[in-house]
Design a protein around this motif. Structure first.
Motif, PDB file in Angstrom:
ATOM      1  N   ARG A   1      82.913  82.852  54.108  1.00  0.00           N
ATOM      2  CA  ARG A   1      82.663  83.225  52.707  1.00  0.00           C
ATOM      3  C   ARG A   1      83.718  84.215  52.219  1.00  0.00           C
ATOM      4  NH1 ARG A   1      77.888  83.860  53.414  1.00  0.00           N
ATOM      5  NH2 ARG A   1      77.726  86.093  53.833  1.00  0.00           N
ATOM      6  N   TRP A   2      84.065  85.179  53.088  1.00  0.00           N
ATOM      7  CA  TRP A   2      85.053  86.184  52.691  1.00  0.00           C
ATOM      8  C   TRP A   2      86.450  85.581  52.595  1.00  0.00           C
ATOM      9  CZ3 TRP A   2      82.859  89.950  56.894  1.00  0.00           C
ATOM     10  CH2 TRP A   2      81.584  90.394  56.476  1.00  0.00           C
TER      11      TRP A   2
ATOM     12  N   THR B   1      82.590  91.786  46.920  1.00  0.00           N
ATOM     13  CA  THR B   1      81.910  90.640  47.540  1.00  0.00           C
ATOM     14  C   THR B   1      81.555  90.950  48.993  1.00  0.00           C
ATOM     15  OG1 THR B   1      83.057  89.061  46.112  1.00  0.00           O
ATOM     16  CG2 THR B   1      82.140  88.212  48.174  1.00  0.00           C
ATOM     17  N   ILE B   2      82.515  91.494  49.727  1.00  0.00           N
ATOM     18  CA  ILE B   2      82.268  91.865  51.127  1.00  0.00           C
ATOM     19  C   ILE B   2      81.202  92.946  51.217  1.00  0.00           C
ATOM     20  CG2 ILE B   2      83.312  92.875  53.191  1.00  0.00           C
ATOM     21  CD1 ILE B   2      85.996  91.644  52.234  1.00  0.00           C
ATOM     22  N   SER B   3      81.302  93.946  50.344  1.00  0.00           N
ATOM     23  CA  SER B   3      80.395  95.099  50.399  1.00  0.00           C
ATOM     24  C   SER B   3      78.949  94.696  50.176  1.00  0.00           C
ATOM     25  CB  SER B   3      80.817  96.139  49.361  1.00  0.00           C
ATOM     26  OG  SER B   3      82.137  96.568  49.588  1.00  0.00           O
ATOM     27  N   GLN B   4      78.719  93.733  49.275  1.00  0.00           N
ATOM     28  CA  GLN B   4      77.354  93.294  49.021  1.00  0.00           C
ATOM     29  C   GLN B   4      76.715  92.698  50.281  1.00  0.00           C
ATOM     30  OE1 GLN B   4      75.457  93.663  46.333  1.00  0.00           O
ATOM     31  NE2 GLN B   4      77.052  94.746  45.201  1.00  0.00           N
ATOM     32  N   ASP B   5      77.542  92.165  51.168  1.00  0.00           N
ATOM     33  CA  ASP B   5      77.026  91.550  52.399  1.00  0.00           C
ATOM     34  C   ASP B   5      76.781  92.562  53.506  1.00  0.00           C
ATOM     35  OD1 ASP B   5      79.066  88.565  52.008  1.00  0.00           O
ATOM     36  OD2 ASP B   5      77.026  88.987  51.346  1.00  0.00           O
ATOM     37  N   ILE B   6      77.572  93.631  53.560  1.00  0.00           N
ATOM     38  CA  ILE B   6      77.495  94.523  54.730  1.00  0.00           C
ATOM     39  C   ILE B   6      76.834  95.863  54.443  1.00  0.00           C
ATOM     40  CG2 ILE B   6      79.510  93.461  55.807  1.00  0.00           C
ATOM     41  CD1 ILE B   6      81.155  95.873  54.943  1.00  0.00           C
TER      42      ILE B   6
ATOM     43  N   GLN C   1      75.512  99.516  61.726  1.00  0.00           N
ATOM     44  CA  GLN C   1      74.236  99.107  61.149  1.00  0.00           C
ATOM     45  C   GLN C   1      73.040  99.536  61.993  1.00  0.00           C
ATOM     46  OE1 GLN C   1      74.914  94.902  60.551  1.00  0.00           O
ATOM     47  NE2 GLN C   1      75.782  95.231  58.512  1.00  0.00           N
TER      48      GLN C   1
ATOM     49  N   ASP D   1      79.786  84.587  57.419  1.00  0.00           N
ATOM     50  CA  ASP D   1      80.300  85.696  56.604  1.00  0.00           C
ATOM     51  C   ASP D   1      81.812  85.602  56.450  1.00  0.00           C
ATOM     52  OD1 ASP D   1      77.988  88.262  57.801  1.00  0.00           O
ATOM     53  OD2 ASP D   1      77.852  86.859  56.125  1.00  0.00           O
TER      54      ASP D   1
ATOM     55  N   LYS E   1      73.875  98.222  52.400  1.00  0.00           N
ATOM     56  CA  LYS E   1      72.560  98.137  51.769  1.00  0.00           C
ATOM     57  C   LYS E   1      72.194  99.416  51.011  1.00  0.00           C
ATOM     58  CE  LYS E   1      72.166  94.125  53.630  1.00  0.00           C
ATOM     59  NZ  LYS E   1      72.450  92.934  52.780  1.00  0.00           N
TER      60      LYS E   1
END
Length: 746
Positions: free
Chosen positions: A527-528, A542-547, A466, A524, A549
């Motif tokens: 949630r996962w 679901t994971i991808s939406q968090d990590i 990131q 995180d 952009k």
């Protein structure tokens, strides 16, 4: 509900034999081919243990076909995912080789190098060869250049040598010729030429490097797949039964081996549909692909021919302009050898009452500039135009298309400097391997919740990818170290009274930044973990939406989710740990080709109205925008093989500006002619042939660019000179022809 046009209905009515389909831009070929596949399944032409095999060119098309066939079957109440298989050629080749690696002399654990690693191996082999053979550069360099004291020239020489070697390797594998066999062929024909020597030796070194890694590249896969089909007749018959229908998309880009594989799978009496547009064959220069394979197939006895000539994409004015380019090429191009570069059918507007009507016509929305811009002034003029247009057209899509990445990068700089919103399709953001590695690591941690090393590894991968500021990297390293040393991860993730890792850190005066970092990661992971009850594709998304952009990274994650969903359907007894290994295989380049490419993001222009998309024309293929700016349509980027044209492949630093890559290909092909020496093309003849082939492809590239526009089209040119050009560039000859036509017919 799909309501096919009459021409589409004729293709969908196919049930047996061989059919060739020539599909113009915007004709709905993917939708038509998907509907045909669904109909074959719905009508019972596919048994329970059989599949319709769809082979397409790029990975985004795989996803496109999957979603459309799934939709058609879902409308009829059938369970999607059964009765069809969508593959790129490399994916199909891998399926074949993986089933019988013994036929290719491979172990069950063979590795595949991706394009990036293949390029690194090739570059290292070339650099080593040039260091040991400096005389090669001396002999072929222009007398006006000292490459050994000019770093830029030496770098260009290395790049040219890589191109030459790559051509020899691809040509050899297309003919299924090993390095040893190529060496024997050269010596047997007495053609000990330095260009062939370079190619043959680097091919040898390249294959040795692959063998050292117990690996193969993509071209090897295709070769081995064909060998497997031709070696074991029982295996071939089994595959023919499994895939009784072969539907080929983008057939204009077929290579010799691709055609042989699909022809072998279909058999003399099999069912084979080839769909493509020879006018969109833009990947042929210095490759083994050719639109002639599709053209020849259509002319074969017994092959049913069907055109898809109706298109609802563009206004009638844009269609007229594209059609005139075809007609001018066929009748008025000054080189007779190029007049078949573009072929019928012409584009026809959609018929009356069609559900996809053409946009309302506006001839004034086409502007073919005759202004003589400098390269910088052209960029500024286009940016000026976009700055005026965008505020009132925030709901419209717009693209700036360029022939080369470098020109696109400069356009991006101009837009960025003015604060004009943009996106670029020049280079990818996060690589496939990186994305797969991150997701694989997280799934591994979720599948093994008591393993502190997995927890630490997933955290590190997320944060290091990131691009955090340098002053925060120390905090990230400290957090990763704490997670790795955690003896009981449950004390971190789900603490109980008296057993709370974060509480212990707080009492030991850990920095607030470190505590916040660990708390965010804990939330995180919780949630996962809760999301592990979802199907695997929903968990990944679901994971991808968090990590992630970036749109490209999210699109990649969607493809990875589709892959795992498919694997889960094939193996319903697999748990998270087994599914994670599939992503790990992608991250290690063992499954990269099964649907993912660093350059392929499944981009949808309609999802980005009000932003300028800057793309090369090659990457724009298959896409469309309301407004299109086409830059640099001069006689350097779009030459017509005229005496005053300059060619990118004729390097200024090479002796006599010879086209060494074209000479190498000519020499290679001469090895397989009956009278090799007599039929060998010398330097000037090889360059002339290469000029004609390149000019033909650039005509098709121009056709592709024009047909990306729905409503508005602006074409400009510039005088920019490439290094070594003696004169300024002029408008491309086909642009001049289009300008004259447009002035006469408005």
């Amino acid at each position: 509900m799909f309501n096919p046009r009459p021409q589409q209905a004729q293709v969908i009515a196919f049930r047996a034999g061989k059919m060739g389909v020539s599909a113009v831009p915007g004709s709905g070929k993917t939708h038509t081919l998907s509907h045909l596949a669904a109909q074959l399944i719905l009508e019972g032409y596919i048994k329970d243990n059989q599949e319709v095999l769809v082979v397409t060119l790029v990975n985004s098309a795989v996803e496109n076909f999957l979603s459309r066939i799934k939709g058609f079957l879902g409308e009829s109440g059938l369970i999607p995912g059964i009765g069809y298989r969508i593959r790129t050629l490399h994916g199909l080749a891998h399926d074949i080789v993986r089933e019988r690696p013994d036929l290719a002399g491979l172990s069950n654990k063979f590795q595949i190098v991706d394009e990036h690693e293949s390029e690194n191996i090739l570059r290292n082999a070339v650099n080593a060869w040039l260091r040991g053979n400096p005389q090669f550069i001396s002999d072929f360099s222009s007398p006006n250049v000292d490459p050994f004291t000019n770093h830029k020239v030496m770098k260009d020489w290395h790049a040219l040598a890589i191109d030459i070697a790559r051509s020899v390797i691809r040509l050899s594998k297309d003919r299924k010729i090993s390095p040893l066999e190529l060496r024997r062929k050269i010596e047997g024909q007495g053609m000990m030429h330095p260009l062939l020597e370079l190619g043959c030796q680097i091919y040898t070194d390249y294959q040795q490097a692959l063998a050292y890694r117990s690996a193969v590249d993509f071209d090897d896969l295709i070769w081995f797949a064909l060998n497997a089909l031709q070696t074991d007749s029982a295996f071939l018959e089994r595959l023919r039964y499994r895939w009784p229908y072969v539907l080929e998309d983008e057939a204009q880009d077929s290579s010799r081996l691709q055609e042989q594989i699909l022809r072998t799978l279909a058999g003399e009496d099999g069912n084979w549909v080839r769909v493509g547009d020879p006018n969109q064959a833009i990947f042929e220069t210095f490759t083994t692909a050719s639109p002639e394979y599709l053209k020849n197939f259509i002319r074969e006895p017994g092959v049913e021919y069907r055109p898809l000539s109706n298109s609802g994409r563009s206004t009638s004015s844009i269609i007229r302009l594209a059609n005139h380019l075809i007609q001018w090429t066929n009748t008025d191009h000054p080189h007779l050898e190029i007049r078949d570069a573009l072929t019928a059918p012409l584009i026809e507007p959609s018929p009356s009452g069609d559900p996809q009507p053409n946009p309302p016509d506006d001839p004034e929305a086409i502007y073919l500039s005759d202004k003589k811009w400098s390269p910088d002034r052209e960029l500024k003029a286009v940016a000026d135009s976009l700055a005026r247009w965008l505020p009132e057209n925030q709901d419209k899509t717009v693209a700036v298309l360029v022939p080369r990445n470098e020109r696109g990068a400069r356009m991006v700089e101009e837009l960025k400097g003015r604060g004009i919103p943009y996106m670029e399709l020049l280079r990818s953001s996060l690589s496939t391997r990186q994305g797969a590695e991150i997701l694989s690591s997280i799934l591994k941690a979720l599948a093994n919740p008591t393993a502190a090393s997995h927890l630490s590894s997933s955290y590190s991968l997320i944060r290091t990818r990131q691009n955090e500021p340098d002053d925060f990297k120390e905090t990230i390293a400290a957090a990763a170290h704490i997670l790795a040393d955690c003896k009981n991860p449950e004390d971190f993730l789900w603490p109980s009274p008296g057993r709370d890792l974060l509480a212990e850190l707080a009492s030991s005066n850990a920095s607030p930044a470190l505590l916040e970092e660990l708390e965010a990661f804990r939330m995180d992971m919780r949630r996962w973990q809760a999301a592990t009850l979802l199907p695997i594709d929903e968990l990944v998304l679901t994971i991808s939406q968090d990590i992630f952009k970036e749109p490209g990274d999210l699109a990649l994650a969607h493809k990875l989710a589709l892959l795992l969903e498919s694997v889960s359907q094939d193996h319903p007894d697999w748990h998270l740990e087994e599914l994670q290994l599939e992503l790990e295989a992608v991250a290690k380049n063992q499954r990269k080709f099964l649907g993912f490419s660093d350059e392929d993001t499944g981009f949808n222009p309609d999802a980005h109205p009000g932003k300028v998309v800057v793309a090369t024309i090659h990457k724009a293929k298959g896409l469309e925008w309301d407004r299109v700016h086409l830059l640099s349509v001069n006689n350097y980027d779009f030459p017509s093989a005229m005496p005053y044209d300059s060619f990118i492949s004729e390097k200024w630093f090479v002796r006599g500006k010879e086209n060494l890559q074209a000479q190498t290909i000519s020499l290679f092909n001469a090895l397989f002619m009956r009278d090799a020496i007599a039929m060998q093309l010398e330097g000037k003849e090889a360059a002339s042939k290469a000029r004609l082939e390149y000019a033909a492809e650039r005509l098709r590239l121009l056709f592709v660019a024009i047909t990306r526009a729905r409503r508005e089209l602006i074409i400009t040119w510039n005088t920019g000179r490439a290094i070594g050009q003696m004169q300024e560039s002029q408008p491309a000859l086909p642009l001049a022809a289009l300008q004259a036509f447009w002035k006469e017919n408005q």
